[in-house]
Structure formats: C-alpha cells, structure tokens
Design an enzyme around this catalytic site. Structure first.
Site, PDB file in Angstrom:
ATOM      1  N   CYS A  94       0.843  -1.182   0.000  1.00 50.13           N
ATOM      2  CA  CYS A  94       0.000   0.000   0.000  1.00 50.13           C
ATOM      3  C   CYS A  94       0.888   1.245   0.000  1.00 50.13           C
ATOM      4  O   CYS A  94       2.087   1.163   0.206  1.00 50.13           O
ATOM      5  CB  CYS A  94      -0.931  -0.003   1.215  1.00 50.13           C
ATOM      6  SG  CYS A  94      -0.106  -0.344   2.756  1.00 50.13           S
ATOM      7  N   CYS A 109       3.491   1.891   2.733  1.00 51.03           N
ATOM      8  CA  CYS A 109       4.729   1.118   2.761  1.00 51.03           C
ATOM      9  C   CYS A 109       5.767   1.778   1.863  1.00 51.03           C
ATOM     10  O   CYS A 109       6.952   1.849   2.201  1.00 51.03           O
ATOM     11  CB  CYS A 109       4.474  -0.305   2.288  1.00 51.03           C
ATOM     12  SG  CYS A 109       3.035  -1.032   3.048  1.00 51.03           S
TER      13      CYS A 109
END
Lengths: 331, 78
Positions: B11, B14
């Site tokens: 996502c 990250c």
C-alpha cells in the site's frame, strides 16, 4: 443538536444562492450542504474523542485476548471487537495470519474480519446523525449477527481445510501450544500526551481516507434526493417484493464502497421509500462483499473457501433483508 | 551496512516508509539496503499484524504506521 446544519444549509441555499424551496436543484444542494457540513464536523470531533479512549486497544491485544477463548464466546467477542476496532483493509491479510498463527479458529478470525468493515465508529456516527438511533441499532445488530453466525458456520464446515498450505500449517502448529506464548504481555500504560498523539494521527488518517467517500456518497444521495421522482422507488419497490432483496444484494457487489460512502445513499433510499430491509441488504453487500478484497484473501485461502465465503455473505445479507422487511412491513 | 526490510502488502504507506528511510539514511551518510517485503507468509513469520512494519538486521523495530523521522534516525544511529 443537528439543527444548526439545517439552518446553515438554509442560509447558503435560499439566502446566499437565492434558490427556491421545493425545487429539484435547491433540494439537492440543500441535502448536499447540510450533510457534508454535518458529517465533517462530526467526524473531526468524534473520531478524535473515540480515538483518545481507544488508544490502548490494538489488534495485538485483541489477538492475545481471543487466543484460547471458548468457541462460543469467541464468535461473540470476535464480532464485538471487529465492530470497535478499525483497521485499514490493507491490513486484513496480516491480521488474518496473525490470528491464525496464534491458533485462533478461522471462524472467530472471520467473525472479526467480517464485522470490522461493516461496523466502525464512523459508520455508527453517520447512521445516528443521518438516520437516527433506531436504524443504527438495527444496523449494528444485523452486522454483528452476520459476523457471529458467519464465523460459526465457517467452523462448522471446517473451513481451515481450505486455507493456503502455509497458513494451515501455522494454525496446526499453534493449536498444539494453546496460546501459551501469548496473553502474558502486559498492556502499556499510555500518557495523556501519547493518547493525544494517537488520536490526532487517527483523526487525520481516517479523514484522509474517507473524505472522498463522503463527497461521493452525499453527492449521489443528493442527486437521488432531488432528481429521482418522488414516490418512484416507493411505488415500484415499496412493498418489499421478495426478489428486490437478492437483487439489491447482487447490485451491491460490483459497487464497491466503504460504510462512509454508502450511508448518505442509504438516507436517500429510505427517504424515497425503499423498505428498510432492502436498503440494509444493499448497503451491507456494497461494504462487505467486494471483489478487490476477495482477491486479496486469495493469498491465504483456496478458491473453494473464497467461493463459500462469498456465497455465505450473499445468503446472509439476503436473509437479513427479508427478515427486516417482514417485520417492518407487518408493523 | 544495514539491511532494512519494509513489510507490507504494497500500500502507499509502505512505499512512503521505504522512501523516508532511504532519505534519512542518505542525509546521515549511512549505507543501507532497503527492500520491500510483500509476501504474506514472510510478514506472518515476523509476527507482524499491522503494516507497514520495519525490520532492521532481522530485528523488528516498528509496526503499524509510517514511522516518524526521529525514530528512523535513532534506529539508523545505533
């Protein structure tokens, strides 16, 4: 208490823009302004205060708490925790594996994961402010019930057989140890400053995530409010025709939204005379049964389990819709 | 040289985390190797439930959010 938002919308629409009451555009705009201002003010205030209280509750503690619980209590607690713990849908895989590798049965884990997107503080808040207490209570009960029975059903059919091999192995390994390694962690005591930091972060993060949905949902709701002919929905679907519930559920699948986006649409549907059960079934299906999320779950589940889960959700939303329509229409 | 892993399903948070760490390390003149780890099984084996999480030289130092700049600096300084 919420009147101030109506008055504000009155002022903007009728005084500032000089639109006429009872006209489509004026109605739609009024709905949009009243709802967006109300929702954003409530979101900021409520998320912050709820987060202050919730700061020390995280998935690790919930896992430790659920590990080793008796199954029957496990479903209820799992669904209950799902309702009060929000987490980003991108975390659902690690959470699933974290629970599974702690030896928590698949049914309890799924009770948690199913309830979580359906019920959260933002959803409850919106429901109360837009649709009132009675409907909110109904929604929460329906969501928790689906979680509890869904979890129970998955364990009955021994769903753990159809996990991906590595997940199944982790589960078997942990079951032997009976959660001894967990549950001994002591909770960190948080200072007020840490709680404030957490609450501030949560508020910004949740609003950053949902603001688009609020506009989209309220926009759709407003469009329906002003432009779907009054009585059209009521005339065609108002008697809770049996087929309208499964149809609403099926319609909800390709529509993907979170609870924040769909609740303003619910408001409009209800006002336009769609029966409670049909509306609720449609919304639950939009929020909880979506293809992108199911594709994610493929990492930990085999197709057979995924398909079962999907069917189970469709059937349970349909049942919820039917039951509510029956009770409400008889009344 | 430190080996740093950012755990998470890919996502946006990250990616942010990995970039923040790289930038901090560059600023401090420390050589690091930052890898993003997206495999569900690997994440499970680190016992992580909230992503993004940060592993430095095989030790889990952070989980659940994009870490603060100050935290990153203190890990790198160790």
């Amino acid at each position: 208490m919420f009147e101030i938002f109506t008055l504000f919308a009155d002022w903007v629409v009728y005084d500032l823009f000089g639109l006429v009451r009872q006209e489509k555009l004026g109605d739609a705009l009024h709905f949009f302004i009243e709802d967006t201002t109300k929702i954003f003010v409530l979101l900021f205030v409520m998320i912050y205060f709820i987060a202050l209280v919730r700061a020390s509750l995280d998935v690790e503690r919930i896992r430790n708490f659920l590990a080793g619980k008796h199954r029957a209590t496990g479903y209820v607690l799992g669904a209950g925790f799902g309702a009060i713990t929000p987490f980003c849908s991108c975390s659902s895989i690690p959470v699933f594996l974290g629970f599974t590798s702690a030896g928590i049965p698949v049914g309890i884990t799924m009770a948690f994961l199913l309830t979580s997107p359906l019920i959260n503080e933002v959803a409850v808040l919106l429901l109360v402010s837009l649709l009132g207490w009675e409907f909110t209570l109904l929604y929460v009960i329906a969501g928790v019930t689906v979680g509890i029975f869904g979890g129970f059903f998955l364990d009955q059919i021994r769903a753990e057989r159809w996990l991906q091999p590595f997940a199944a192995k982790a589960y078997q390994k942990a079951k032997g140890k009976e959660a001894l390694a967990f549950g001994q962690q002591t909770a960190a005591v948080l200072s007020m400053r840490e709680r404030h930091q957490f609450a501030k972060g949560e508020t910004m993060e949740i609003i950053g995530r949902v603001w688009k949905w609020v506009f989209l949902g309220v926009g759709l709701g407003a469009a329906m409010h002003g432009f779907v002919p009054q009585g059209w929905l009521e005339e065609h679907l108002g008697d809770g025709q049996w087929w309208s519930v499964p149809a609403a559920v099926l319609l909800g699948i390709p529509l993907y939204s979170n609870a924040t986006g769909v609740i303003p649409v619910m408001e409009s549907l209800l006002v336009n005379g769609l029966p409670v059960g049909t509306t609720l079934a449609f919304c639950m299906s939009t929020v909880a049964a979506s293809f992108p999320e199911f594709i994610l779950l493929k990492q930990v589940m085999q197709w057979k389990l995924l398909a079962t889960l999907f069917l189970m959700l469709l059937v349970s939303f349909t049942l919820v819709g039917w039951i509510l329509n029956l009770t409400y229409l008889i009344k | 040289m430190k080996t740093i892993k950012v755990l998470g399903s890919g996502c946006s948070k990250c990616i942010q985390t990995a970039e923040k760490i790289k930038k901090a390390a560059d600023g401090m003149g420390i050589a690091v190797e930052v890898n993003k780890e997206t495999d569900a099984e690997t994440i499970m084996n680190y016992g992580v439930m909230r992503t993004p999480a940060v592993v430095i030289d095989e030790a889990l130092v952070h989980s659940g959010s994009v870490p603060a700049e100050a935290d990153i600096r203190s890990w790198l300084a160790e």
